[in-house]
Design a protein around this motif. Structure first.
Motif, PDB file in Angstrom:
ATOM      1  N   GLY B 106     -51.465 -22.837  43.584  1.00 53.19           N
ATOM      2  CA  GLY B 106     -51.608 -23.018  42.007  1.00 53.19           C
ATOM      3  C   GLY B 106     -51.782 -21.689  41.252  1.00 53.19           C
ATOM      4  O   GLY B 106     -51.788 -21.112  40.197  1.00 53.19           O
ATOM      5  N   LEU B 109     -47.866 -18.223  39.646  1.00 53.77           N
ATOM      6  CA  LEU B 109     -47.007 -19.594  38.590  1.00 53.77           C
ATOM      7  C   LEU B 109     -45.738 -20.898  38.438  1.00 53.77           C
ATOM      8  O   LEU B 109     -45.565 -21.565  38.734  1.00 53.77           O
ATOM      9  CB  LEU B 109     -46.595 -18.401  37.627  1.00 53.77           C
ATOM     10  N   ASN B 112     -46.985 -23.914  40.373  1.00 52.75           N
ATOM     11  CA  ASN B 112     -47.083 -25.150  39.101  1.00 52.75           C
ATOM     12  C   ASN B 112     -45.875 -25.686  38.655  1.00 52.75           C
ATOM     13  O   ASN B 112     -46.334 -26.810  38.667  1.00 52.75           O
ATOM     14  CB  ASN B 112     -47.958 -24.545  38.040  1.00 52.75           C
ATOM     15  N   TRP B 113     -44.424 -24.830  38.659  1.00 47.46           N
ATOM     16  CA  TRP B 113     -43.762 -25.774  38.098  1.00 47.46           C
ATOM     17  C   TRP B 113     -42.943 -26.571  39.775  1.00 47.46           C
ATOM     18  O   TRP B 113     -41.981 -27.227  38.744  1.00 47.46           O
ATOM     19  CB  TRP B 113     -42.574 -24.618  37.752  1.00 47.46           C
ATOM     20  N   ARG B 116     -45.550 -29.534  42.787  1.00 48.21           N
ATOM     21  CA  ARG B 116     -46.078 -29.042  42.467  1.00 48.21           C
ATOM     22  C   ARG B 116     -47.067 -29.995  43.579  1.00 48.21           C
ATOM     23  O   ARG B 116     -48.541 -29.938  43.102  1.00 48.21           O
ATOM     24  CB  ARG B 116     -46.163 -30.084  41.083  1.00 48.21           C
TER      25      ARG B 116
ATOM     26  N   TRP D 162     -43.001 -27.442  27.965  1.00 50.74           N
ATOM     27  CA  TRP D 162     -43.161 -27.746  28.879  1.00 50.74           C
ATOM     28  C   TRP D 162     -43.894 -27.146  30.256  1.00 50.74           C
ATOM     29  O   TRP D 162     -45.294 -26.782  30.478  1.00 50.74           O
ATOM     30  CB  TRP D 162     -42.490 -28.659  29.266  1.00 50.74           C
ATOM     31  N   ILE D 166     -47.903 -26.838  31.715  1.00 50.22           N
ATOM     32  CA  ILE D 166     -48.446 -26.511  32.875  1.00 50.22           C
ATOM     33  C   ILE D 166     -49.105 -25.374  33.487  1.00 50.22           C
ATOM     34  O   ILE D 166     -50.173 -25.593  33.990  1.00 50.22           O
ATOM     35  CB  ILE D 166     -46.735 -26.568  33.883  1.00 50.22           C
ATOM     36  N   ALA D 167     -48.243 -24.216  32.549  1.00 51.14           N
ATOM     37  CA  ALA D 167     -49.233 -22.652  33.668  1.00 51.14           C
ATOM     38  C   ALA D 167     -50.440 -22.775  32.923  1.00 51.14           C
ATOM     39  O   ALA D 167     -51.294 -23.007  33.738  1.00 51.14           O
ATOM     40  CB  ALA D 167     -48.156 -22.052  32.808  1.00 51.14           C
ATOM     41  N   SER D 170     -53.258 -25.241  35.300  1.00 55.09           N
ATOM     42  CA  SER D 170     -52.833 -24.867  36.155  1.00 55.09           C
ATOM     43  C   SER D 170     -54.019 -23.512  36.874  1.00 55.09           C
ATOM     44  O   SER D 170     -55.267 -23.228  35.649  1.00 55.09           O
ATOM     45  CB  SER D 170     -51.822 -24.467  36.471  1.00 55.09           C
ATOM     46  N   PRO D 171     -54.491 -24.009  38.160  1.00 53.06           N
ATOM     47  CA  PRO D 171     -55.082 -23.026  38.241  1.00 53.06           C
ATOM     48  C   PRO D 171     -54.791 -21.261  38.211  1.00 53.06           C
ATOM     49  O   PRO D 171     -55.893 -20.652  37.350  1.00 53.06           O
ATOM     50  CB  PRO D 171     -54.754 -22.859  39.689  1.00 53.06           C
ATOM     51  N   TRP D 172     -53.143 -21.040  38.137  1.00 49.94           N
ATOM     52  CA  TRP D 172     -52.812 -19.566  37.021  1.00 49.94           C
ATOM     53  C   TRP D 172     -53.532 -19.759  35.737  1.00 49.94           C
ATOM     54  O   TRP D 172     -54.307 -18.516  35.618  1.00 49.94           O
ATOM     55  CB  TRP D 172     -51.455 -19.744  37.085  1.00 49.94           C
ATOM     56  N   GLU D 199     -48.392 -10.555  34.927  1.00 47.54           N
ATOM     57  CA  GLU D 199     -47.332 -12.262  34.770  1.00 47.54           C
ATOM     58  C   GLU D 199     -46.964 -12.709  33.880  1.00 47.54           C
ATOM     59  O   GLU D 199     -46.114 -13.107  32.773  1.00 47.54           O
ATOM     60  CB  GLU D 199     -48.290 -13.023  36.234  1.00 47.54           C
TER      61      GLU D 199
END
Lengths: 299, 253, 238, 325
Positions: B106, B109, B112-113, B116, D162, D166-167, D170-172, D199
């Motif tokens: 995760g 980047l 994550n998309w 999942r 969206w 999520i990003a 997320s862990p990121w 990034e």
């Protein structure tokens, strides 16, 4: 020999003129960066403001630009202190990046206030064409260039005397060295900050007036020299006023000399990219020696 | 496991560490003690990759790792804690721990998309691992508390918990007992011992609580003036007049 | 003898961590007082408490009988307490003389006689008056730092580990400097790691352990006290 | 009826511009809100995206290079890549230094970008710009062409929103937040901080490039003034600060709100007599600037403050933890 005179007339002298204007601007940037620890984006606008104030004073009195210079510097300094009170002081304890954002907003506010008050038409500080001074039959120097370089040098000498001889100047350098120790030593840091704005604002105004004297008064003039002025401050080493002076001269000369046909007949850098020279030099110095030539502070 | 050879670090004219050599054997809890300014934390910082040595070698499992960046050290299995806890104050205790495991899918980047399921599965596993660590440290009840709200001692436990989220081989502890009340110090001491026994970590710890050093560490390395003064058991150290002299600042050691 | 500085049952720390638990200490006119103790005992913290750099939760600090508890550092300076931190104690880009002048920042009278006195006390500084202080050797930097503090002709001088990180050669230099300053009539409170040498020049010493007083006595008493060694290396407690 | 139709069209154009700014603002949110990077040259990345789409999608012309009549979607991709690539270069130099340097460098980069578009006449037609940029669905009948374009922009906003939601969760995103909180701790946990920052910076710039691509199609025309620091950089900062940084919802709503204010105030100043119209136009810049200052000082978190994701539910019962092993 013709080429040499060309070089002096069209590149070296304009470079020196531009360089001394940048130097004046860069001193203020380096002082605020060193003492308040942030990059002041509104500095260019102080230059513009100074030029407009000078224009108004000249219109009212009909005096020479150099004669109204002290008053324009004074008024701009007062405005700079006022801006600090209202918009920067609330962030003294905050992360300095907040100050950068605030100054970024200030840049637009001051500019739009100028545009609102004076309009956006070009204005001149002095009308009429002056006969250039001619030396050795070939070197042509416009008298106003002599005045500009002379005034800039005089101001730099004054700044040097303030920073090296007066108690307040030394306190400013001390605070630039270490704000924590300055506090422990009992130095009144708020007073130092106020003086930093006074000196920075006054010098910015001077740079603006001299720039306007060389060219014209225009609302974007400060923003257009912001980048070279920052580049000069970084090149000289952040927090190093003497470095800023040298950096200013280098950047000014580099911009003008870059358009000299060093190789063949075409300019080394097309005149359209003159403004990019400062950026390239700045990126270079950030890559190779971020502390600048005078070993200033790096963050 | 780890061998430091002729390590030097100079700051300007100051020699913080000078020709320091020692080694840490696998499976030990090695104590690193010495008076203030002896160069202990500087040595730690070099082993953990936060400072680049002026000269000298750091051999870890036979490879010279001197000068590598922190995350490289971490991936080789060297993990450190800080004397002043470096908690992520605005994040929960659980998040503080979940951050640590390396190479989480995760953290890329695009995963994550576009993948999942992989991310979510690993997240679940990481969360389990973090919860286990919280259980072990008996601070499970603080799972969803912001780390900034923990007491000083609880933050120290959290520091220790972070080392449990990794495939650590060598754990460097910088004063795990500093600023912690005596009951908690005993608990931390016990945790370190158990982590060594149950998980096979090798520890190196800087500590000024000599009772903790005495109870946990064998061997003990004494540093003074940026170099190793002596090495031995805590009893040896106590008996050696040079050590007391160094602490009390006798003439040149 | 009068008490120049007195800490009375002072407790305090950073944030909610209490580091000092009721410290008692005093310095009398003309004394050198040394504070020693193991790492983390709160020695430097005690010094910061005097200088208003710490929020005190209990107790009081008095200077010449006047309460200066929780006074901000800039005012403490004006009251005549000068503090030399362990590191970052000179303006490296300023010349030696400018450093000394900055020390006199809060003075409005003529400070030149005092400057002259300091040059007499530390001849090497006179030689290097125009040099940037950052270019000096470790020992001379400490001289600048102390000289800078003395420009105010303070009632008391606080030194935080002045010999930390210095080689033994410079250490001796610093201790004799401290003695010179004291001989000029300035009482000194110093925290030191090099207990032996420091106690050698001290009139009295305090040993702090875990933020509390442990032992107090004359320098010689402490040096001869076997318990002091145990405090540093454990084994005596627990 | 005509008036109502006019208002509806105005509303559509308001939303389209608001949407383009929302993409820009989301881009800045990644850079500043997530990664804590100060970009003062948003206009540069915006203009790069705009020119990329302009040169790729137009019909061949003697006045500038390109004219490939390339597919719009491909052009969007190239716009994003071009902006991202420039961001990578600037980031390489500046990300290891403190934020102020990045701010100066980005302002400089935007300026250089403007100079290139202005001076490379053969490539970009210089100050006269590139015109006749095709706009998707422009052949549809009158209101529907505008509405279809609006739909594309809104779809982009939705996808970007969206993806960033999520990003961020997320862990990121966790690492990003942690870097802003306590960088040494993140380094000690073995994360390559520079990689994460880069990034964030590049992703943000890519969104700005996409917004530029939309802008070029919406205006059907680009010129070097597109990178004007006032409308392309400053306004976006106000939007994010007012909306709430590190909050995607704040970024989107801040963009729509400020754009509405900006556009509506233009109608007011535009309706004044000429003498006053010009001046009051500057007064509104001043007021927007003042608004930024007020938010910075009084409501630094914005209308929608940053919200940390709720802790994940445990598989086990939190009240009765498994005893320690």
């Amino acid at each position: 020999m013709y080429a040499l005179y060309d070089f002096i007339n069209f590149h070296f002298i304009p470079g020196l003129v531009l360089g001394s204007i940048y130097a004046l601007g860069a001193i203020g940037v380096t002082l605020t960066f060193g003492i308040l620890r942030f990059a002041n984006f509104a500095h260019g606008e102080s230059m513009t403001l100074g030029a407009y104030i000078a224009w108004t004073l000249i219109t009212l009195t009909g005096w020479h630009p150099i004669a109204v210079l002290p008053l324009a510097m004074l008024i701009t300094a007062v405005v700079a202190v006022g801006i600090d009170r209202g918009f920067y002081k609330p962030f003294r304890a905050a992360p300095t990046i907040m100050l950068v954002i605030a100054s970024f907003g200030m840049m637009l506010m001051v500019r739009s206030a100028i545009q609102f008050s004076w309009g956006v038409q070009l204005k001149s500080l002095q009308s009429g064409i002056q006969q250039p001074l001619i030396l050795f039959d070939a070197i042509r120097i416009s008298p106003k260039h002599v005045v500009i370089v002379g005034a800039a040098l005089a101001l730099m000498v004054i700044i040097h005397l303030i920073l090296s001889r007066t108690k307040m100047g030394k306190a400013m350098r001390a605070m630039s060295d270490s704000p924590e120790l300055a506090k422990l030593t009992g130095i009144d840091t708020e007073q130092v900050i106020r003086n930093t704005w006074i000196i920075g604002g006054a010098l910015a105004a001077a740079a603006g007036v001299l720039l306007a004297y060389d060219t014209h008064v225009e609302t974007m003039m400060g923003f257009q020299v912001l980048l070279p002025v920052f580049a000069a401050a970084i090149l000289g080493g952040i927090g190093k006023p003497y470095g800023a002076m040298i950096g200013g001269l280098i950047i000014g000369l580099a911009e003008e000399l870059a358009t000299y046909p060093w190789i063949g007949d075409t300019p080394l850098v097309s005149p359209g990219y003159k403004a990019g020279v400062a950026f390239v030099l700045m990126i270079g110095i950030l890559l190779w020696r971020p502390s600048g030539i005078m070993r200033g502070r790096t963050f | 496991m780890l061998t430091v050879e002729n390590l030097c670090k100079h700051f300007g004219g100051l020699q913080a560490v000078h020709n320091c050599s020692f080694s840490i054997a696998e499976g030990t809890i090695t104590g690193l003690i010495g008076p203030n300014g002896a160069g202990k934390t500087t040595t730690f910082n070099m082993i953990a990759g936060e400072l680049t040595p002026t000269s000298g070698q750091i051999l870890f499992e036979g490879e010279n790792i001197a000068g590598l960046p922190t995350h490289e050290m971490f991936h080789r299995g060297i993990v450190r804690t800080f004397q002043i806890p470096h908690e992520l104050a605005q994040m929960t205790v659980l998040e503080n721990l979940m951050l640590v495991p390396p190479a989480q899918p995760g953290e890329r980047l695009w995963s994550n998309w576009f993948s999942r399921a992989t991310v979510n599965n690993r997240e679940k596993a990481v969360m389990e691992q973090a919860e286990d660590a919280l259980d072990f440290l008996s601070i499970y009840h603080l799972r969803d508390e912001l780390a900034g709200n923990l007491s000083g001692g609880q933050k120290k436990l959290l520091e220790l918990g972070r080392t449990m989220m990794t495939e650590a081989k060598l754990v460097l502890l910088d004063e795990p007992g500093a600023g912690v009340n005596p009951t908690l110090v005993l608990k931390i001491r016990d945790m370190i011992q158990r982590l060594k026994d149950e998980r096979g970590y090798t520890f190196c710890l800087i500590e000024h609580d000599m009772d903790m050093i005495g109870a946990l560490c064998d061997p003990v390395i004494v540093m003074a003036e940026g170099a190793v003064l002596m090495e031995g058991t805590m009893d040896d150290v106590r008996r050696d007049p040079r050590v007391l002299d160094a602490y009390l600042g006798g003439e040149a050691a | 003898m009068s008490r120049v500085l007195e800490l009375d049952a002072v407790s305090g720390g950073y944030g909610d961590t209490e580091i000092l638990h009721g410290i008692n200490m005093h310095v009398e006119a003309g004394e050198i007082v040394v504070v020693i103790g193991p790492n983390g005992a709160g020695k430097s913290t005690a010094m910061k408490a005097v200088f208003g750099l710490l929020n005190l939760t209990a107790g009081s600090v008095r200077l010449d009988g006047v309460d200066i508890t929780n006074t901000p550092p800039s005012d403490v300076v004006k009251q005549g307490v000068c503090y030399v931190p362990q590191t970052n104690n000179i303006f490296a880009n300023l010349s030696v003389e400018e450093n000394l002048e900055m020390g006199a920042f809060v003075r409005n009278d003529d400070y030149r006689p005092q400057l002259e006195k300091i040059y007499q006390m530390f001849p090497p500084l006179r030689e290097k008056r125009q040099q940037a202080a950052g270019d000096l050797s470790g020992g001379q930097r400490q001289m600048v730092a102390m000289g800078k503090a003395l420009m105010l002709e303070p009632k008391i001088l606080l030194l935080d580990e002045p010999t930390a990180g210095l080689s033994p050669k410079y250490r001796g230099e610093i201790f004799s400097t401290v003695r010179t300053i004291n001989a000029a009539g300035v009482p000194i409170l110093m925290v030191e790691q090099n207990a032996k040498q420091a106690l050698g020049i001290a009139d009295r010493g305090y040993v702090l352990v875990d933020g509390s007083n442990s032992v107090m006595g004359t320098g010689q008493d402490l040096l001869n006290n076997p318990n002091v060694g145990e405090l540093f290396l454990g084994g005596g407690r627990a | 009826m005509d008036a109502l139709y006019g208002y509806s069209l105005y509303f559509v154009s308001l939303l389209t511009m608001g949407g383009i700014y929302a993409v820009l603002c989301l881009g800045l949110n990644v850079q500043w809100g997530f990664a804590g990077l100060f970009n003062a040259g948003i206009g540069g990345f915006f203009a790069i995206g705009a020119y990329a789409t302009a040169l790729l999608t137009t019909a061949p012309s003697a006045r500038h290079i390109g004219g490939f009549e390339i597919n719009t979607l491909v052009a969007y991709g190239v716009s994003m890549l071009a902006a991202g690539l420039v961001a990578w270069g600037v980031g390489k130099v500046c990300l290891r230094l403190r934020s102020d340097y990045l701010a100066i460098a980005t302002i400089g980069a935007a300026e250089v970008v403007r100079l290139i578009f202005k001076n490379e006449t053969d490539v970009t037609n210089g100050p006269r710009g590139v015109s006749a940029i095709p706009k998707p669905f422009e052949t549809l009948p009158e209101p529907w062409n505008h509405i279809a374009f609006l739909a594309i922009v809104l779809a982009a906003v939705a996808i970007a929103y969206w993806a960033l939601q999520i990003a961020q969760r997320s862990p990121w995103g966790r690492v990003m937040t942690a870097i802003r909180e306590n960088e040494p701790a993140v380094r000690a946990a073995g994360k390559d901080v520079e990689r994460f920052r880069m990034e964030g910076f590049v992703l943000g710039a890519m969104l700005m490039g996409l917004a530029g691509a939309f802008m070029s199609q919406y205006l059907k025309f680009v010129d070097p003034n597109l990178s004007d620091p006032l409308t392309a950089t400053f306004l976006v900062w106000v939007m994010l600060v007012v909306g709430g940084s590190a909050n995607n919802k704040g970024a989107v709503l801040g963009a729509v709100l400020i754009w509405t204010l900006w556009s509506a105030s233009e109608i007011v100043t535009g309706s004044l007599p000429d003498e006053w119209a010009v001046r009051t136009a500057y007064a509104r810049i001043f007021l927007i600037g003042l608004m930024l200052q007020i938010f910075l000082q009084k409501y630094p978190l914005g209308i929608f403050p940053e919200k940390r994701p709720r802790p994940p539910r445990s598989e086990r019962d939190a009240n009765a933890p498994v005893g320690s092993k």
